[in-house]
Enzyme design. Sequence first.
Site, PDB file in Angstrom:
ATOM      1  N   LYS A 178      -0.272  -0.351   6.293  1.00  0.00           N
ATOM      2  CA  LYS A 178      -1.213   0.136   7.323  1.00  0.00           C
ATOM      3  C   LYS A 178      -0.540   0.100   8.708  1.00  0.00           C
ATOM      4  O   LYS A 178       0.666   0.284   8.803  1.00  0.00           O
ATOM      5  CB  LYS A 178      -2.511  -0.674   7.280  1.00  0.00           C
ATOM      6  CG  LYS A 178      -3.067  -0.819   5.864  1.00  0.00           C
ATOM      7  CD  LYS A 178      -4.469  -1.327   5.826  1.00  0.00           C
ATOM      8  CE  LYS A 178      -4.888  -1.517   4.376  1.00  0.00           C
ATOM      9  NZ  LYS A 178      -6.293  -1.763   4.215  1.00  0.00           N
ATOM     10  N   ASN A 200       0.760  -1.001   0.921  1.00  0.00           N
ATOM     11  CA  ASN A 200       0.283  -0.191   2.048  1.00  0.00           C
ATOM     12  C   ASN A 200       0.233  -1.104   3.269  1.00  0.00           C
ATOM     13  O   ASN A 200      -0.671  -1.916   3.404  1.00  0.00           O
ATOM     14  CB  ASN A 200      -1.113   0.363   1.719  1.00  0.00           C
ATOM     15  CG  ASN A 200      -1.760   1.062   2.899  1.00  0.00           C
ATOM     16  OD1 ASN A 200      -1.086   1.378   3.883  1.00  0.00           O
ATOM     17  ND2 ASN A 200      -3.057   1.307   2.808  1.00  0.00           N
ATOM     18  N   SER A 207      -8.202  -5.848  -2.348  1.00  0.00           N
ATOM     19  CA  SER A 207      -8.015  -7.304  -2.381  1.00  0.00           C
ATOM     20  C   SER A 207      -7.275  -7.781  -3.625  1.00  0.00           C
ATOM     21  O   SER A 207      -7.559  -8.864  -4.143  1.00  0.00           O
ATOM     22  CB  SER A 207      -9.359  -8.028  -2.229  1.00  0.00           C
ATOM     23  OG  SER A 207      -9.950  -7.709  -0.979  1.00  0.00           O
ATOM     24  N   HIS A 218      -6.696   7.869   1.855  1.00  0.00           N
ATOM     25  CA  HIS A 218      -7.122   6.458   1.905  1.00  0.00           C
ATOM     26  C   HIS A 218      -8.497   6.383   2.560  1.00  0.00           C
ATOM     27  O   HIS A 218      -8.802   7.165   3.468  1.00  0.00           O
ATOM     28  CB  HIS A 218      -6.101   5.633   2.697  1.00  0.00           C
ATOM     29  CG  HIS A 218      -6.339   4.161   2.586  1.00  0.00           C
ATOM     30  ND1 HIS A 218      -7.284   3.520   3.343  1.00  0.00           N
ATOM     31  CD2 HIS A 218      -5.790   3.222   1.790  1.00  0.00           C
ATOM     32  CE1 HIS A 218      -7.295   2.234   3.011  1.00  0.00           C
ATOM     33  NE2 HIS A 218      -6.396   2.018   2.076  1.00  0.00           N
ATOM     34  N   GLU A 249      -9.839   2.729  -5.317  1.00  0.00           N
ATOM     35  CA  GLU A 249     -10.044   1.668  -4.329  1.00  0.00           C
ATOM     36  C   GLU A 249     -11.514   1.628  -3.927  1.00  0.00           C
ATOM     37  O   GLU A 249     -11.931   2.369  -3.017  1.00  0.00           O
ATOM     38  CB  GLU A 249      -9.187   1.937  -3.088  1.00  0.00           C
ATOM     39  CG  GLU A 249      -7.708   1.987  -3.368  1.00  0.00           C
ATOM     40  CD  GLU A 249      -6.895   1.595  -2.150  1.00  0.00           C
ATOM     41  OE1 GLU A 249      -6.108   0.661  -2.255  1.00  0.00           O
ATOM     42  OE2 GLU A 249      -7.078   2.200  -1.080  1.00  0.00           O
ATOM     43  N   GLU A 268      -9.693   4.515   4.726  1.00  0.00           N
ATOM     44  CA  GLU A 268      -9.679   4.354   6.195  1.00  0.00           C
ATOM     45  C   GLU A 268      -9.444   5.697   6.879  1.00  0.00           C
ATOM     46  O   GLU A 268      -9.979   5.959   7.957  1.00  0.00           O
ATOM     47  CB  GLU A 268      -8.618   3.318   6.590  1.00  0.00           C
ATOM     48  CG  GLU A 268      -9.066   1.908   6.215  1.00  0.00           C
ATOM     49  CD  GLU A 268      -7.948   0.935   5.892  1.00  0.00           C
ATOM     50  OE1 GLU A 268      -6.785   1.219   6.219  1.00  0.00           O
ATOM     51  OE2 GLU A 268      -8.256  -0.123   5.309  1.00  0.00           O
ATOM     52  N   GLY A 323      -9.797  -5.081   1.904  1.00  0.00           N
ATOM     53  CA  GLY A 323      -9.656  -5.987   3.044  1.00  0.00           C
ATOM     54  C   GLY A 323     -10.820  -6.957   3.203  1.00  0.00           C
ATOM     55  O   GLY A 323     -10.963  -7.599   4.237  1.00  0.00           O
TER      56      GLY A 323
HETATM   57  C1  PEP Z   1      -5.671  -0.843   0.793  1.00  0.00           C
HETATM   58  O1  PEP Z   1      -6.022  -0.661   1.932  1.00  0.00           O
HETATM   59  O2  PEP Z   1      -5.091   0.062   0.187  1.00  0.00           O
HETATM   60  C2  PEP Z   1      -5.964  -2.133   0.177  1.00  0.00           C
HETATM   61  C3  PEP Z   1      -6.068  -2.182  -1.120  1.00  0.00           C
HETATM   62  O3  PEP Z   1      -6.138  -3.216   1.025  1.00  0.00           O
HETATM   63  P1  PEP Z   1      -6.372  -4.757   0.610  1.00  0.00           P
HETATM   64  O4  PEP Z   1      -5.413  -5.073  -0.498  1.00  0.00           O
HETATM   65  O5  PEP Z   1      -6.102  -5.530   1.848  1.00  0.00           O
HETATM   66  O6  PEP Z   1      -7.790  -4.857   0.147  1.00  0.00           O
END
Ligand code: PEP
Length: 253
Positions: free
Chosen positions: A11, A9, A213, A95, A167, A97, A173
């Site tokens: 973003k 992803n 992460s 997601h 998630e 966000e 992040g």
């Molecule tokens: C995401 O936003 O889908 C995600 C998993 O981000 P990160 O790997 O940076 O935590």
Amino acid sequence: MRKKIIAGNWKMNKTAGEGEALANAVKRELSAETKVDVVLCPAFTAISAVSQAVSGSQIAVGAQNMHWEADGAYTGEISAAMLRDLYCRYVILGHSERRQYFGETDESVNKKTHAALAAGLKPIVCVGETLEEREADQIESVITTQINGGLAGLTSAQFKNVIIAYEPVWAIGTGKTATPEQAQDVHAMIRGLLAKLSDKPTADSVRIQYGGSMKPGNAAELLSKPDIDGGLIGGAALDAQSFIEIVKAAADA
Ligand code: PEP
């Protein structure tokens, strides 16, 4: 046996040119990868360039959002058919966000999931609890509401084309990862919810990714868990080498 799926992803990162370069770097190593489904999800403006870059390889392209209507007066929105037109095969929906900053709800996720499936896209439906919800012991109720709301009304045949991404919001992040045991517990719980919404063989066929992460250093351990069928990768997907190493960890898991 569920085939592992690793999706990047990106973003709101990478112009079309930068995305093409990243896709080419990934393709150099993974063009013939067949043990793992590999998906790149660029911003809308880079989808065309990335699709062209990976054409002829095993790597698929996905989007990060879409609208549920087929067309019409929805300024700034993108339909499933428009994504298909650019050779997208997947779309990330719900997601955290988008839920946090853009008012995405389980109801809109549900409409988008139905529209994506109707258009032949595989939705990657994201669920996950915040830190406050985890600390208040609300993981099960939050995830149950998101799964039951986001996936309402799907047939068993449709479930087979859905990917769930668990998630935990506190791990996105932040550099904090759920332990493999914490993630496995929630993945098993999600599979139980899917069995109630459909049936056990269908639930056993649905792939559930972990996201939050995930990186080369922790991917193998997470992916060794029985109900963790892949990863949705944010930050580490912006670096070709890191993303490639995660895919290789999935291939070896
Ligand atoms: C995401 O936003 O889908 C995600 C998993 O981000 P990160 O790997 O940076 O935590």
